[in-house]
Motif scaffolding. Structure first.
Motif, PDB file in Angstrom:
ATOM      1  N   SER A  53     -29.217  28.107  26.728  1.00  0.00           N
ATOM      2  CA  SER A  53     -28.102  28.869  27.279  1.00  0.00           C
ATOM      3  C   SER A  53     -27.680  28.333  28.639  1.00  0.00           C
ATOM      4  O   SER A  53     -28.413  28.474  29.628  1.00  0.00           O
ATOM      5  N   GLY A 101     -22.323  36.312  28.307  1.00  0.00           N
ATOM      6  CA  GLY A 101     -22.326  37.183  27.130  1.00  0.00           C
ATOM      7  C   GLY A 101     -22.660  38.628  27.437  1.00  0.00           C
ATOM      8  O   GLY A 101     -22.040  39.556  26.921  1.00  0.00           O
ATOM      9  N   ARG A 102     -23.671  38.819  28.287  1.00  0.00           N
ATOM     10  CA  ARG A 102     -24.120  40.194  28.510  1.00  0.00           C
ATOM     11  C   ARG A 102     -23.049  41.039  29.210  1.00  0.00           C
ATOM     12  O   ARG A 102     -23.056  42.260  29.090  1.00  0.00           O
ATOM     13  N   GLU A 105     -21.036  42.366  26.470  1.00  0.00           N
ATOM     14  CA  GLU A 105     -21.779  43.465  25.820  1.00  0.00           C
ATOM     15  C   GLU A 105     -21.686  44.736  26.662  1.00  0.00           C
ATOM     16  O   GLU A 105     -21.433  45.825  26.149  1.00  0.00           O
ATOM     17  N   PHE A 125     -30.566  40.642  20.299  1.00  0.00           N
ATOM     18  CA  PHE A 125     -31.329  39.837  21.245  1.00  0.00           C
ATOM     19  C   PHE A 125     -31.613  40.694  22.484  1.00  0.00           C
ATOM     20  O   PHE A 125     -31.145  41.819  22.591  1.00  0.00           O
ATOM     21  N   THR A 182     -25.544  39.319  14.471  1.00  0.00           N
ATOM     22  CA  THR A 182     -25.779  38.232  15.419  1.00  0.00           C
ATOM     23  C   THR A 182     -25.893  36.916  14.648  1.00  0.00           C
ATOM     24  O   THR A 182     -26.748  36.787  13.773  1.00  0.00           O
ATOM     25  N   ASP A 215     -21.831  39.154  17.177  1.00  0.00           N
ATOM     26  CA  ASP A 215     -22.390  38.516  18.384  1.00  0.00           C
ATOM     27  C   ASP A 215     -22.369  37.023  18.062  1.00  0.00           C
ATOM     28  O   ASP A 215     -23.180  36.518  17.295  1.00  0.00           O
ATOM     29  N   ARG A 218     -23.759  31.662  18.665  1.00  0.00           N
ATOM     30  CA  ARG A 218     -24.026  30.391  17.972  1.00  0.00           C
ATOM     31  C   ARG A 218     -23.210  30.314  16.680  1.00  0.00           C
ATOM     32  O   ARG A 218     -23.709  29.941  15.619  1.00  0.00           O
ATOM     33  N   SER A 255     -21.308  34.476  24.273  1.00  0.00           N
ATOM     34  CA  SER A 255     -21.818  33.774  25.442  1.00  0.00           C
ATOM     35  C   SER A 255     -21.393  32.323  25.298  1.00  0.00           C
ATOM     36  O   SER A 255     -21.898  31.603  24.437  1.00  0.00           O
ATOM     37  N   LYS A 257     -22.168  30.044  27.035  1.00  0.00           N
ATOM     38  CA  LYS A 257     -23.266  29.190  27.478  1.00  0.00           C
ATOM     39  C   LYS A 257     -23.998  28.577  26.289  1.00  0.00           C
ATOM     40  O   LYS A 257     -24.842  27.716  26.466  1.00  0.00           O
TER      41      LYS A 257
HETATM   42  N1  F0G Z   1     -26.612  37.486  22.343  1.00  0.00           N
HETATM   43  C1  F0G Z   1     -27.473  36.527  21.930  1.00  0.00           C
HETATM   44  C2  F0G Z   1     -27.768  36.373  20.477  1.00  0.00           C
HETATM   45  C3  F0G Z   1     -28.081  35.688  22.871  1.00  0.00           C
HETATM   46  O1  F0G Z   1     -28.907  34.733  22.448  1.00  0.00           O
HETATM   47  C4  F0G Z   1     -27.781  35.862  24.246  1.00  0.00           C
HETATM   48  C5  F0G Z   1     -28.424  35.027  25.255  1.00  0.00           C
HETATM   49  C6  F0G Z   1     -26.879  36.848  24.616  1.00  0.00           C
HETATM   50  C7  F0G Z   1     -26.315  37.647  23.628  1.00  0.00           C
HETATM   51  C8  F0G Z   1     -26.484  37.082  26.054  1.00  0.00           C
HETATM   52  O2  F0G Z   1     -25.729  36.047  26.565  1.00  0.00           O
HETATM   53  O3  F0G Z   1     -27.112  35.053  28.410  1.00  0.00           O
HETATM   54  O4  F0G Z   1     -24.646  34.691  28.314  1.00  0.00           O
HETATM   55  O5  F0G Z   1     -25.558  36.896  28.910  1.00  0.00           O
HETATM   56  N2  F0G Z   1     -29.429  34.344  25.014  1.00  0.00           N
HETATM   57  C9  F0G Z   1     -30.093  33.395  25.885  1.00  0.00           C
HETATM   58  C10 F0G Z   1     -31.286  32.832  25.180  1.00  0.00           C
HETATM   59  C11 F0G Z   1     -30.330  33.861  27.265  1.00  0.00           C
HETATM   60  O6  F0G Z   1     -32.161  32.247  25.853  1.00  0.00           O
HETATM   61  O7  F0G Z   1     -31.356  32.920  23.961  1.00  0.00           O
HETATM   62  P1  F0G Z   1     -25.760  35.659  28.133  1.00  0.00           P
END
Ligand code: F0G
Length: 470
Positions: A53, A101-102, A105, A125, A182, A215, A218, A255, A257
């Motif tokens: 991420s 992402g969060r 959310e 997650f 997700t 969500d 990916r 996200s 990222k």
């Molecule tokens: N949803 C999923 C499925 C995620 O994997 C993540 C983040 C988020 C939401 C939140 O996104 O970090 O941009 O706020 N996952 C990272 C990980 C941190 O290591 O899998 P975010």
């Protein structure tokens, strides 16, 4: 194609040195970090697979895009470029940029989820679960049963359990504000969700009058697995598959990222006008004006380019292949992993690998510490430290004890992966010497990020000469 070797579909223009450390340096670093890999200095890590991420390498096209970023407070050109790309891929009417992402959310759940409600998801997650619980609602995971059997090989272990979903909608539907899926299922091994499962979820949601959100972190990797594994999709492009996936939903959180190939960023996209208006109001309060949402104009440009690059077939083939390559090497050497390898990561099944460590001594956490000690590798526990602490303060063991080795995008090469395999096979050969850990300090939520731990039995490794590691 005559030649079978799948190569990294890029050449390297900028390099960043990584630093080797000695065993005793790593011991000291771990002690200072309270046996929590999140608390290490990243410089003390040789190969960093903590997360995929925000850790990827950007392309020359993304850097070029950043130079043309428009930093106007309102109405920036970069926003319209970003919005157009998101709309082309997702088809959603309203695009709300967020810093990650969060934040998407938090804004969605803040407007759509209330106390006492239930949000079903194949698997939430960590931050998604925490944001549902922050609304005093229940985050209910309903993965298909095969998704919980690590050794089982099946094409779509990320699917949501449709029968369980229907039961919830029928019996507790008045408490369900929305349903989520997700893609890919991160907590469940990075396993994909099939188009058939997304379509059937959408139909159930329509029948019960519930909005359906994806969500989408990916989404491109999920589209690739659909292309590879689901009948009828082999000749479609990842973009066409992604468009179809989103066409069944009412909105998504993202996200950037991850499959946005950027170091920061995210968005909420949705069709409902009234909900979008409420979310935009909250965005202005907490993130920023609606045409930048907590991001710089140059970030919006990087994401706009990155979202398209994530859908390139060469890239997706190389990405999934490099993850599978590690999976095959360590499976052949007897390391139990979540099968088949996921899109962004390999997940070691620590329960199977370390049956002598009880779940309340966090076998996956202990294993992740040993991987660092042995080879300077940083991974992340997805097990009972991450998910065991309940909102009422009680402790409930996680269903699986996994160590995730997440691959940053376009960062490591095949020799890095060969090194990883060597370290993993070595650690597997000394696994009977590994002992469990206990938590000595923890915050009330999302404890894995800041908790401090200690060996439960005096030492993490027993009966081994430290000269082994030098
Ligand atoms: N949803 C999923 C499925 C995620 O994997 C993540 C983040 C988020 C939401 C939140 O996104 O970090 O941009 O706020 N996952 C990272 C990980 C941190 O290591 O899998 P975010």
């Amino acid at each position: 194609m005559k030649f079978k070797t799948i190569i990294e579909p890029f050449r390297i223009k900028t390099v960043e040195p990584i630093r080797r450390t000695s065993f005793s340096e790593r011991q000291h670093a771990l002690l200072a970090a309270g046996n929590n890999l999140f608390l290490l200095h990243a410089e003390d890590v040789l190969i960093d697979l903590l997360t995929d991420s925000g850790t990827g390498a950007m392309s020359s096209a993304q850097w070029a895009g950043m130079m043309r970023g428009d930093e106007s407070y309102a109405g920036a050109r970069s926003f319209y470029r970003f919005e157009a790309v998101v709309q082309r891929i997702t088809g959603f009417k309203h695009v709300i940029p967020t810093h990650q992402g969060r934040a998407a959310e938090r804004i969605l759940f803040g407007e759509a989820v209330n106390r006492g409600q239930i949000v079903p998801n194949n698997t939430h997650f960590d931050t998604t679960r925490a944001n549902v619980e922050n609304q005093h609602a229940e985050a209910r995971d309903i993965p298909v049963a095969e998704g919980l059997q690590p050794a089982l090989i099946a094409p779509f272990k990320g699917n949501i359990d449709l029968a369980a979903l229907e039961t919830i909608l029928r019996e507790e539907g008045d408490r369900v504000p929305l349903v989520m899926i997700t893609v890919t299922n991160n907590s469940g091994g990075g396993q994909p969700v099939s188009m058939a499962n997304i379509r059937a979820t959408s139909e159930l949601c329509r029948r019960y009058g519930k909005p359906f959100f994806i969500d989408a972190c990916r989404f491109a990797e999920n589209a690739w697995f659909i292309k590879m594994r689901e009948a009828g999709y082999a000749d479609k492009t990842p973009l066409e598959i992604a468009q179809e996936m989103f066409s069944y939903a009412d909105g998504c959180t993202m996200s950037a990222k991850k499959d946005g190939m950027s170091n920061i960023g995210g968005f909420l996209a949705l069709n409902d006008d009234a909900l979008a208006q409420r979310c935009t109001n909250l965005l202005i309060l907490t993130e920023g004006y609606p045409t930048y949402g907590g991001l710089a104009g140059y970030d919006l440009e990087a994401i706009a380019v990155g979202l398209e690059e994530a859908l390139h077939e060469d890239y997706l083939q190389y990405r999934t292949r490099s993850v599978a390559y590690l999976g095959e090497k360590i499976t052949a050497g007897g390391v139990p992993i979540m099968q088949p390898p996921g899109g962004h990561a390999i997940y070691i099944d620590a329960k199977a690998m370390l049956p002598h460590i009880p779940q309340h001594e966090y076998p996956a956490w202990a294993l992740s510490l040993v991987l660092y000690l042995a080879g300077g590798i940083r991974s992340v526990e997805i097990g009972s430290v991450m998910f065991g602490l309940q909102p009422d303060g009680s402790e409930k063991p996680a269903v699986m004890e996994l160590v995730r080795l997440a691959f940053p995008r376009r960062v490591y090469t095949q020799s890095h992966v060969d090194y990883l395999a060597e370290v993993l096979l070595y650690v597997n050969s000394i696994k009977t010497h590994i002992r469990g850990v206990k938590i000595v300090e923890q915050p009330p939520t999302l404890r894995h990020f800041t908790a401090r731990l200690e060996p439960a039995h005096g030492a993490l490794l027993v009966g081994l000469d430290s000269a082994e590691f030098e």
